[in-house]
Every structure is written in structure tokens, then in C-alpha cells.
Design a protein around this motif. Sequence first.
Motif, short mmCIF file in Angstrom:
data_model
loop_
_atom_site.label_atom_id
_atom_site.label_comp_id
_atom_site.label_asym_id
_atom_site.label_seq_id
_atom_site.Cartn_x
_atom_site.Cartn_y
_atom_site.Cartn_z
N SER A 172 0.85 -1.19 0.00
CA SER A 172 0.00 0.00 0.00
C SER A 172 0.89 1.24 0.00
O SER A 172 0.66 2.18 -0.77
N ASP A 294 2.00 -3.21 -9.64
CA ASP A 294 1.69 -3.64 -8.28
C ASP A 294 1.91 -5.16 -8.24
O ASP A 294 1.05 -5.93 -8.67
N ASP A 323 5.73 -7.29 -1.89
CA ASP A 323 5.65 -7.57 -0.46
C ASP A 323 6.51 -8.77 -0.10
O ASP A 323 6.19 -9.89 -0.48
N LYS A 326 4.39 -11.21 2.19
CA LYS A 326 3.40 -12.16 1.67
C LYS A 326 4.14 -13.43 1.25
O LYS A 326 4.46 -14.26 2.08
C1 LIG Z 1 -1.78 -7.02 -0.29
C2 LIG Z 1 -1.87 -6.23 -1.53
C3 LIG Z 1 -1.63 -4.86 -1.53
C4 LIG Z 1 -1.40 -4.10 -0.28
O1 LIG Z 1 -0.21 -4.49 0.31
P1 LIG Z 1 0.03 -4.33 1.87
O2 LIG Z 1 1.34 -4.99 2.06
O3 LIG Z 1 -1.11 -5.06 2.55
O4 LIG Z 1 0.02 -2.89 2.19
C5 LIG Z 1 -1.64 -4.20 -2.74
N1 LIG Z 1 -1.90 -4.86 -3.89
C6 LIG Z 1 -2.15 -6.18 -3.91
C7 LIG Z 1 -2.42 -6.84 -5.22
C8 LIG Z 1 -2.15 -6.90 -2.73
O5 LIG Z 1 -2.42 -8.22 -2.76
#
Ligand SMILES: *Cc1c(COP(=O)(O)O)cnc(C)c1O
Length: 503
Positions: A172, A294, A323, A326
Motif C-alpha cells: 500500500s 503492483d 511484499d 506475503k
Molecule cells: C496485499 C496487496 C496490496 C497491499 O499491500 P500491503 O502490504 O497489505 O500494504 C496491494 N496490492 C495487492 C495486489 C495486494 O495483494
Amino acid sequence: MVDRQSSPPNPLTQSPNTFAAEPSGTENVRHLDPKNWAEFRGIAHTLLDDIITHIETVADRKVWQSPTAATRARFAHPLPLGPRPLSEVVDDVRSYVMPFATGNAHPLFMGWAHGAGTPVGMLAEMVAGGLNLNCGGRDHVGLEVEKQIVGWMREVFDYPASASGILVTGSSMANFLAVIIAKTRALGTETRKIGMRRASPQLVAYTSREAHGCISQAMEISGIGSENLRRIEVEPTGAMNLEALRASIAVDREAGLQPFLVVATAGTVNTGAIDPLCEIAAIAVAENIWFHVDGAIGALTALSKSLRSLSTGIEMSDSIALDFHKWGHVPYDAGFLLMRDEKVHKDAFAQTTAYLQRSDRGLAAGATWPCDLGPDLSRGFRALKVWMTIETLGAERIGGAIEHGCELARYLAQKLTSNALFALKAPVALNIVCFGIRGANADAVRELVIDLQESGLAAPSWTILQGETVIRCAMFNHRTTKADIDLLVNAILTHPILLGCSR
Ligand SMILES: *Cc1c(COP(=O)(O)O)cnc(C)c1O
């Protein structure tokens, strides 16, 4: 819920002498270190053992349980003025904190898009806390470790040596920074002073209908406004429709607006769909607009040889959000922004302030500090947990865990399609499976998911696809096995809602 009427009086406003109450005399009163290091060491070692056991045995417990009333009450106390033995505080952590985690370490947690973490990441957090580096700037090893992460990501995404990067809380934030950087590039650095007042024509950005909500929020908080974000139609696969993108840009140009940014998604949060990155890159070049990806979910598939080609074209982007927390399984929080051009990156954030002046030597050495690359000044040592995780496990093993997640998703999809009670609701592009239950309406689907969560057996989530509420299982967890998928499906099949639907 805090009842203001009956909550205890604020101790800080009670008496001006509260802080003078400590008996004086010993020097120990002033510093904040343990008075007895040997005792501290003993308690700390036991706690470390406990948390290691907690991870080792995570699968033996419920996925999740709601914090009890006693736990909620434990965290509604007034400010403590005096000290308390560490052993008692640690006991509270054992009783009130450890049992009530989100659940994402558990193999049957399949909700949203959560990484599971690793023991090595936890160790890194402990060391980072002990060292207590401030990674906003200055000349110390924290910045070198972060540069190593930037270097690795440059390598993974085939970015040039001029690329920069910064660890942030999550995607984010990384996406928000990318919008700010693209805006500054489009309007010139003067916009940092004058804001949007002289912005004419209006800036417009493009993303797909399936893009994460943080993109439109980034448009809102950047001052450009979410009405200036075009949400482009998607194909049945969930990927952006290129014709619709081209048409939308043309309409906006015709109207005298200024297209400045296209945000493609590599792995949408609903279904894991990947936008056609090569084609979007070509459109961005032809239109001279910023191409941001993203990649919160999908970018790290680049660590897998067999999945890498899914996001071909990502290397043509101007910036990437991803991320580590994740699919990289680095403990929260660990988001990252990779930028093709450090100069453009710095143009958006670097400031010249007296107290942040640089020097050739000493602690103030270094041309670029992380505080030049984003709005955070004080920052923790996120880089260590990313470094220790990747250094210990290696990119291939992390890539292998990502492949495993995709295999599990296909396995679940297969099981579901072989049973007439279920219907897949989206193609399985990566690790996310969305499905419905024949005859079950939105309320029933939500109820089923909540019941599973509350039973502690499994934690899927739900989402809405084309207006339909569906069950959503995302296979991020490296601990999940096929046997866990079997457990999940059995738990669903034996739920009363299913028994009702089958007749
Ligand atoms: C999780 C996610 C986000 C946001 O990321 P955060 O680490 O939760 O701030 C943005 N875009 C996608 C596609 C996501 O799966």
C-alpha cells in the motif's frame, strides 16, 4: 469498547508528584536496563524457547480463536506508573498474546493474502530489536544491508544499476510512493512546492477494475483524486483489457486531460490474475506515461524458474511494488518499492535540511539515504529480516515454496471441480481459488466461512466476483500440505449449509 464514564482516572493528570514517588538513592533507578542481567537472560532464553515451540507446533492448535473477554480486558488497563517483574509481564504475553494471533502461521490459514513467516525471520527481528538501528540515514551497516536487498531485486527484475529501492511497511505504501513519484515526474519538482494548484491539464491514471483498493487510495491521498483514476474493464481471466485501456487513454487525451500513469497488477488480490505486462509496457512507452506494477502478490514468482514467465514484461516497468511479507514469508512488515531511476526517485522526496546534511566522512557520510527516497525519517531495520530470510533459505527454496502454493491451488481446484456441489468462479492463475456452492446464497457463503474460522479448523475468506459472494482460498502458507486441503474440503462438505444444499 471502552466506557469513558467508568474508566479509571488518568494517572498522569492525577497528581503533579506522581513521578517523584520513586524512592531515590540507587543509580539503578535512572537507567532502563535490567538490574539483574543474569535473571533477564534466564527469562529471555525461556521466552525464546517458548516462541520457537509455538512455531514448531503451530499446526497442532486451532488456526484462530477470538481474543477472550479476559484478554480484551487485559489490554484496557490504565497506564502503569511503577515497575513490574519481567517474569510476570512475560506470563501475560504467554496467556493473553500468544494464543490469539491472526492465525497466518497455521497451515490451514487461507484467507486474504498473508505470509506465514519463518523462524529465521523471527531471529532477525530479535537481533534488529537489540541493535535498534535507525535506518533513515547515516553511515552504518543497516544501509548496506538494505542496499543488498535493492541489489538483489535489481538482479531479479533485470533493472539497471541506476535503480533505487526502499523497504516500506507494505505494498500500500510502496504503491502510494510510486504514485507520488510519477506525479512529480509528470508535473515537475515544482509541484512539491505549489501542490496541484497550477496543475493543468488534469492528471489521469489507469488501472484495472480488479486492482487493489490501495491504488485508488493512493490517488486520493496524493491529491490527484480517485475520480482521476480510470478503472479499466477486465477479461474473463481477470486481466486488464488492452483495447479498453487504449480507448480510455484516447478519450482522455481528446478531452485535454494528461494521462501520466498506468498501474498494472501482477497477481490481483481477488483471483491472482496477471495483467498483460508486455503490452501495457508498450502502450506506456508509446504514450510516454509511467508504467508501475503492483506486484504485491505476484512479483516474487520471479524467484521460481517455472513461474517466472508469468510476469514477463515486469522488467520493462518504471517501478515495482512488492511484499516480502506475503510470498517471501518475511515477518510483517516488509514491503518494497523498486525504482528504475534513482534520480527521479529522489526528486520526489529528498530535502535539504540543516540537520540532515551529509559529509565526506563520519556518521553523516553517504550520498543517498533512505530518507531521500520516501517520507519516513526514522525507520527500523527491516532489511535484516529480509536479508537473513533470503540468505538462509536461498531464492530457489523460496521460489519452490511459491510453486508449492500454486500446486496446492490446482489440487484444490481439481477436487472442487470433481464435485457437483462446487463451482469454480475464476481461473486459477496463481495460488488463489475462488468458488461457490451450488444453491448457497451470499449469506450462506459468509456464514460457512465464518463458521470455519470460528471452529478453528480452517480460515478461508470470501470475496465478491461479478456481484457474487464466493469462498476464497489463497495458498500462501509454505506449511500447507495436500492433506490440509483434504481437511478443508471435508470440513466444508460436512457443514450444515452443504448438507442443506445437497438436496
Ligand atoms: C496485499 C496487496 C496490496 C497491499 O499491500 P500491503 O502490504 O497489505 O500494504 C496491494 N496490492 C495487492 C495486489 C495486494 O495483494
